[in-house]
Structures are given as C-alpha cells and as structure tokens.
Design a protein around this motif. Structure first.
Motif, PDB file in Angstrom:
ATOM      1  N   GLY A 284      31.036  66.232 104.986  1.00 39.99           N
ATOM      2  CA  GLY A 284      32.331  65.897 105.576  1.00 39.99           C
ATOM      3  C   GLY A 284      33.271  65.389 104.509  1.00 39.99           C
ATOM      4  O   GLY A 284      32.813  64.937 103.458  1.00 39.99           O
ATOM      5  N   LYS A 285      34.577  65.407 104.810  1.00 37.86           N
ATOM      6  CA  LYS A 285      35.496  65.017 103.740  1.00 37.86           C
ATOM      7  C   LYS A 285      35.538  63.501 103.569  1.00 37.86           C
ATOM      8  O   LYS A 285      35.852  63.016 102.488  1.00 37.86           O
ATOM      9  CB  LYS A 285      36.887  65.638 103.944  1.00 37.86           C
ATOM     10  CG  LYS A 285      37.756  65.080 105.050  1.00 37.86           C
ATOM     11  CD  LYS A 285      39.131  65.785 104.959  1.00 37.86           C
ATOM     12  CE  LYS A 285      40.207  65.291 105.846  1.00 37.86           C
ATOM     13  NZ  LYS A 285      40.010  64.672 107.090  1.00 37.86           N
TER      14      LYS A 285
ATOM     15  N   ASP B 116      35.216  61.737 109.082  1.00 42.04           N
ATOM     16  CA  ASP B 116      34.850  63.106 109.428  1.00 42.04           C
ATOM     17  C   ASP B 116      33.380  63.151 109.886  1.00 42.04           C
ATOM     18  O   ASP B 116      33.040  63.802 110.891  1.00 42.04           O
ATOM     19  CB  ASP B 116      35.091  63.987 108.183  1.00 42.04           C
ATOM     20  CG  ASP B 116      34.855  65.459 108.469  1.00 42.04           C
ATOM     21  OD1 ASP B 116      34.679  65.807 109.650  1.00 42.04           O
ATOM     22  OD2 ASP B 116      34.835  66.260 107.512  1.00 42.04           O
TER      23      ASP B 116
ATOM     24  N   ASN C 142      33.066  61.744 113.308  1.00 39.15           N
ATOM     25  CA  ASN C 142      33.537  62.714 114.305  1.00 39.15           C
ATOM     26  C   ASN C 142      32.477  63.782 114.580  1.00 39.15           C
ATOM     27  O   ASN C 142      32.334  64.249 115.712  1.00 39.15           O
ATOM     28  CB  ASN C 142      34.831  63.393 113.838  1.00 39.15           C
ATOM     29  CG  ASN C 142      36.011  62.425 113.921  1.00 39.15           C
ATOM     30  OD1 ASN C 142      35.926  61.390 114.582  1.00 39.15           O
ATOM     31  ND2 ASN C 142      37.093  62.740 113.229  1.00 39.15           N
ATOM     32  N   GLN C 143      31.725  64.145 113.552  1.00 36.97           N
ATOM     33  CA  GLN C 143      30.666  65.148 113.766  1.00 36.97           C
ATOM     34  C   GLN C 143      29.553  64.579 114.658  1.00 36.97           C
ATOM     35  O   GLN C 143      28.997  65.281 115.495  1.00 36.97           O
ATOM     36  CB  GLN C 143      30.092  65.611 112.426  1.00 36.97           C
ATOM     37  CG  GLN C 143      31.097  66.411 111.601  1.00 36.97           C
ATOM     38  CD  GLN C 143      30.484  66.867 110.286  1.00 36.97           C
ATOM     39  OE1 GLN C 143      29.360  67.337 110.227  1.00 36.97           O
ATOM     40  NE2 GLN C 143      31.253  66.723 109.211  1.00 36.97           N
TER      41      GLN C 143
ATOM     42  N   GLU D 226      38.032  56.017 107.031  1.00 38.44           N
ATOM     43  CA  GLU D 226      38.965  56.936 106.344  1.00 38.44           C
ATOM     44  C   GLU D 226      38.829  56.812 104.827  1.00 38.44           C
ATOM     45  O   GLU D 226      38.876  57.805 104.103  1.00 38.44           O
ATOM     46  CB  GLU D 226      40.432  56.590 106.699  1.00 38.44           C
ATOM     47  CG  GLU D 226      40.779  56.667 108.165  1.00 38.44           C
ATOM     48  CD  GLU D 226      40.962  58.095 108.665  1.00 38.44           C
ATOM     49  OE1 GLU D 226      41.015  59.015 107.834  1.00 38.44           O
ATOM     50  OE2 GLU D 226      41.002  58.272 109.906  1.00 38.44           O
TER      51      GLU D 226
END
Ligand SMILES: NC(=O)c1ccc[n+]([C@@H]2O[C@H](COP(=O)([O-])OP(=O)(O)OC[C@H]3O[C@@H](n4cnc5c(N)ncnc54)[C@H](O)[C@@H]3O)[C@@H](O)[C@H]2O)c1
Length: 448
Positions: A147-148, A152, A155-156, A200
């Motif tokens: 993920g970035k 991310d 969220n996955q 973030e």
C-alpha cells in the motif's frame, strides 16, 4: 429481606441482550499455533471428536441464588452465546499456508487428528497480511499487502472485513499473531484524529497490530489482543472502541507461568507470607519462542509478565513482606521442545519470624493447548458484549481480565491480577447483565 450471600445487590432488570442468532464470523490475525489449535479444536468438538476442555464458556457453570437453591446452569445456557456450530473462520497471515498446513507446521496436534479434520481446515486460506519486519524482526513475510501508506493498508483491511461481513451476521476480530517490538504510547496515540493523521504519514508509532485494530473498530467489530503488544491499549483506539460500540480487551493470553503466578501469589499474600525472590524461566521451541528470542519482542513480553506480582503483592501496603522482592523472568528459545514449553519457578518465601522457605514449580505445559480455549472464550464473550447494551459502548471489557496476563483497565485504575477475583468479577458481570443477584459470599442469612 436481603439475601446476604447474594449481596442484596440485585442489579437493574436484565438489559435487553440481542440474541446470538445467525453466523458469527471470526477474523483471526495470525493463523499460527494458537489460532490453528483453536480452529481445529472447535471443529473436533463440532464433530464429536473432542471435548472443549479448558473453555469456561463451554464447560463452566454459574451459581444463581442461594447455595441451598441448587441452581447452577451452564454459562452457555445462562447467557446467550454464539453456538460453536455458528462460528465461521477467516484470517490473515504473512505466510500463504492454509490452516491445515499451518497446524501441521506448528506440530501441536497429532497428524492423525489433523488428517481427520483436513478437508475442513484446508478451506481456510489466509488473506494477505499487513506486515512490516521492523516490528517483528525474526520473521520474513511473503504473503503481505502492499500500500502507499498505512492509511491505504488500513483501508485494505476494512475492505476485507466488509467482504466477510456479507457472508455472516456478526464479526469479531482476535490478534493471535506474533509479538511485536516494545512500543510506548506517543503523540500519535493520543486521539483518533492524531492516529488517522499518523496513518497518512506512516508514523513509526503505528504497528501493524494497530492497523488491524483500527480497521476492526472503525467497522464496529470487537477486538481482542492475545499478545502483549500495545495495540488497543491507547487513548485513540479506546476512544474509537467507545465511539463505534466495538468492545475491546487485552493484553496477552494468560496461559502457563503467569496463570500459576496469579494463583500462587494471592495465596501467599492472603496468608501474609513474605516473598524475597521469584525466579521464572522457560524453554520453548515454537515460532513464538523464535520471535521472543529477539530482545525487542522479548521486552514486550517481559513487561507483560512482570506486572502481575507487583500489583498482587502491593509492596507499598506491605513493605515488610514484599518491598525487596526480586523478580526475574527468562524465556529461552530451545527448538527441540516445540510447543511443549517447560517452565520453572523458584520462589523464595519467608514466614513467622522471617524464617526462609522455598517453593519450586515445574510446569510442563503445552502453550497452544492452554491458549486455544482462552481465544475461543474471548471471541464468544466479546460478541456477547457487543450485543449487550450496558457493555457495548464502554470500550475496555475489564471483566475479561481473567484471561489476560496484562489486563487493560480504565485510565488511573490498577489492573486486578488475582485469578479468583477475576473469576468472581467475570461471573458477577454475567449475573449483572442478566439481571440476576450478584454473589458476595457473605452468607449470614444461613445463620439467622
Ligand atoms: N501460546 C501461548 O500460550 C500464548 C500465551 C500468551 C500469548 N501468546 C501470544 O499469542 C501470539 C500467537 O502465538 P503462537 O504460539 O500462535 O505463535 P505463532 O508464531 O505460531 O503464530 C503467529 C502467527 O502470526 C503470523 N503473523 C506475524 N505477524 C503477522 C501480521 N502482522 N499479520 C498477520 N499474521 C502475522 C505468523 O506468521 C504466525 O503464523 C504470540 O504473540 C504469542 O506471544 C501465546
């Protein structure tokens, strides 16, 4: 007309607990020794091949009313718990092995038993994990999400939960993955906003276990922490737990040596016997032992194991008995033993007029055999808490301390480690939510 043994503390009428109908989805983080032993054991029980020994929810009873009433139903008949037949499992691991392969690798259960369960166990395939070797030095994950940033990845995991939710009626998540390095709470853990900003910014204070926990709590899914990692023991995640009515509990399954400690230490203290030293050492050779061979993961475990004696003995109240207590814990990785841990305790005690004595405990236990029923009970009780109006939005479920080495409590409260106080607290909580009389063991009414 107070029935004193019951404390006369009849609680408010039973709050309306939603029934445990439909399927309970269990999302297990880490499909290693403990998780696969739990899942295989539950399937064996469902098929009549084994008894759920060690599980209070399955075998325990609870006394209701006076001793003369003779009313002690099974706990599972008294409170509405999910039926074992309604449990559906999924999980994540950093290795792609299915539950059968992982259980075979863990070597806790014999091959013959596993082969009987193989068709079912093979159907449970791990989802790719959130993993970062910085937090578990000894493992090299191959089945991991990309993920970035940490947001991310969260969220996955949320997407995994949402997909699973479509197939079941309710969901609970439990961490049975490896012990992460020692992390102290920092600014990023202070509030939900700070935590989300940290996701973030890839804040180093956010470990993978916290990403799973954040995802679960965001989805209103209860979360139990079976390892000593910080995980949900932070202001931010406690707040999220309350906000989304997703009960939490932790940390660290209380299985072998600490279980014995929290039985023996209260006994010594009850008799006002002094303790000058308590030396605990262990050998174990499973993957957990390998992970704990790393000093930073060991530090997390050590902190979790050390706490219990201080809280039980209260040296500030009993300086003559406990202020000089020397407490030492060692865990040695010794591959030949696999999951069959051996623990030794040498306890130097003293009695009347200061005369010294010694107690030796040599516990040849099986780590995952002890942990599996604890994991099951935590799953079932957290699901119960989620369906119970008076419990679902309080965050930490301190009444589940019974199962945990380093129980989480509200800020400013010291944890209760004495196993028998924990057991009483658990059972009184069940009586309380069902509107039954609490039991205080006073019992004067029998002598009126
Ligand atoms: N067995 C016991 O008696 C006991 C007692 C208290 C606590 N615990 C804790 O429970 C945990 C599990 O113990 P175990 O004996 O099953 O260990 P284990 O090593 O057999 O299993 C842990 C599993 O977690 C996986 N894993 C590691 N990081 C992960 C991640 N980020 N996401 C998903 N999977 C990940 C590993 O690949 C492994 O399969 C450990 O933290 C251990 O300290 C165990």
């Amino acid at each position: 007309m107070s029935t004193e043994e019951q404390g006369g503390q009849k609680t408010a009428a039973a709050t309306k607990i939603a029934p445990a109908t439909g399927k309970l989805g269990v999302m297990v983080v880490g499909l290693g020794a403990v998780a696969t032993t739990m899942i295989a054991g539950i399937e064996a029980v469902r098929r009549g091949l084994a008894k759920p020994i060690g599980s209070l929810t399955q075998m325990g009873t609870i006394r209701l009313g006076k001793r003369t009433d003779g009313n002690s139903p099974l706990i599972k008949d008294f409170v509405p718990l999910a039926d074992l037949n309604d449990l559906v499992f999924t999980g994540w691991d950093i290795f792609a092995d299915n539950v059968y392969e992982s259980a075979a690798h863990a070597k806790v259960l014999d091959k013959e038993t596993l082969d009987q369960l193989k068709p079912y166990l093979e159907t449970i395939q791990p989802l790719p994990a959130v993993f970062d070797q910085y937090y578990v030095k000894r493992l090299h994950g191959t089945h991991v999400k990309k993920g970035k940033n940490k947001r991310d990845l969260a969220n996955q995991v949320i997407a995994d939960i949402q997909a699973f939710k479509k197939t079941v009626d309710r969901v609970v998540m439990i961490w049975a993955a490896s012990t992460e390095i020692f992390i102290e709470p920092s600014a990023v853990h202070e509030s939900i906003e700070a935590f989300e900003k940290g996701l973030e910014n890839d804040d180093i204070g956010i470990a993978p276990s916290q990403i799973y926990a954040y995802a679960a709590l965001s989805e209103g899914v209860p979360f139990a922490n079976g390892a000593p990692n910080l995980t949900v023991d932070t202001r931010a995640l406690i707040e999220l737990s309350k906000r989304n009515a997703a009960p939490i509990c932790g940390k660290d399954f209380k299985t072998g040596q600490t279980f014995m400690k929290t039985v023996l230490a209260p006994a010594l203290k009850a008799r006002m016997l002094g303790v000058s030293g308590w030396f605990s050492t262990n050998i174990l050779g499973n993957r957990d032992g390998e992970v704990l061979d790393d000093p930073q993961s060991f530090k997390t475990k050590e902190e979790s194991k050390l706490g219990s004696l201080d809280y039980i003995f209260q040296p500030e109240l009993y300086p003559d008995l406990y202020q000089d207590l020397y407490h030492k814990i060692r865990i040695n990785y010794y591959p030949p033993r696999g999951d069959d841990k051996e623990a030794w305790d040498n306890i130097d005690i003293f009695g009347w007029m200061g005369y010294p004595m010694q107690i030796k405990v040599n516990f040849l236990c099986r780590d995952s055999i002890l942990a599996a029923p604890i994991a099951l009970d935590l799953v079932l009780f957290l699901d119960l808490a989620k369906r119970t109006p008076s419990l679902r939005s309080i965050g930490i479920q301190e009444w589940l301390s019974f199962y945990l080495k380093s129980p989480q409590t509200a800020a400013g409260l010291y944890p209760e480690h004495d196993l028998f106080i924990q057991s009483m607290k658990l059972k009184n909580t069940l009586r309380h939510i069902m509107g039954a009389d609490l039991i205080t063991h006073l019992g004067l009414e029998y002598y009126d």
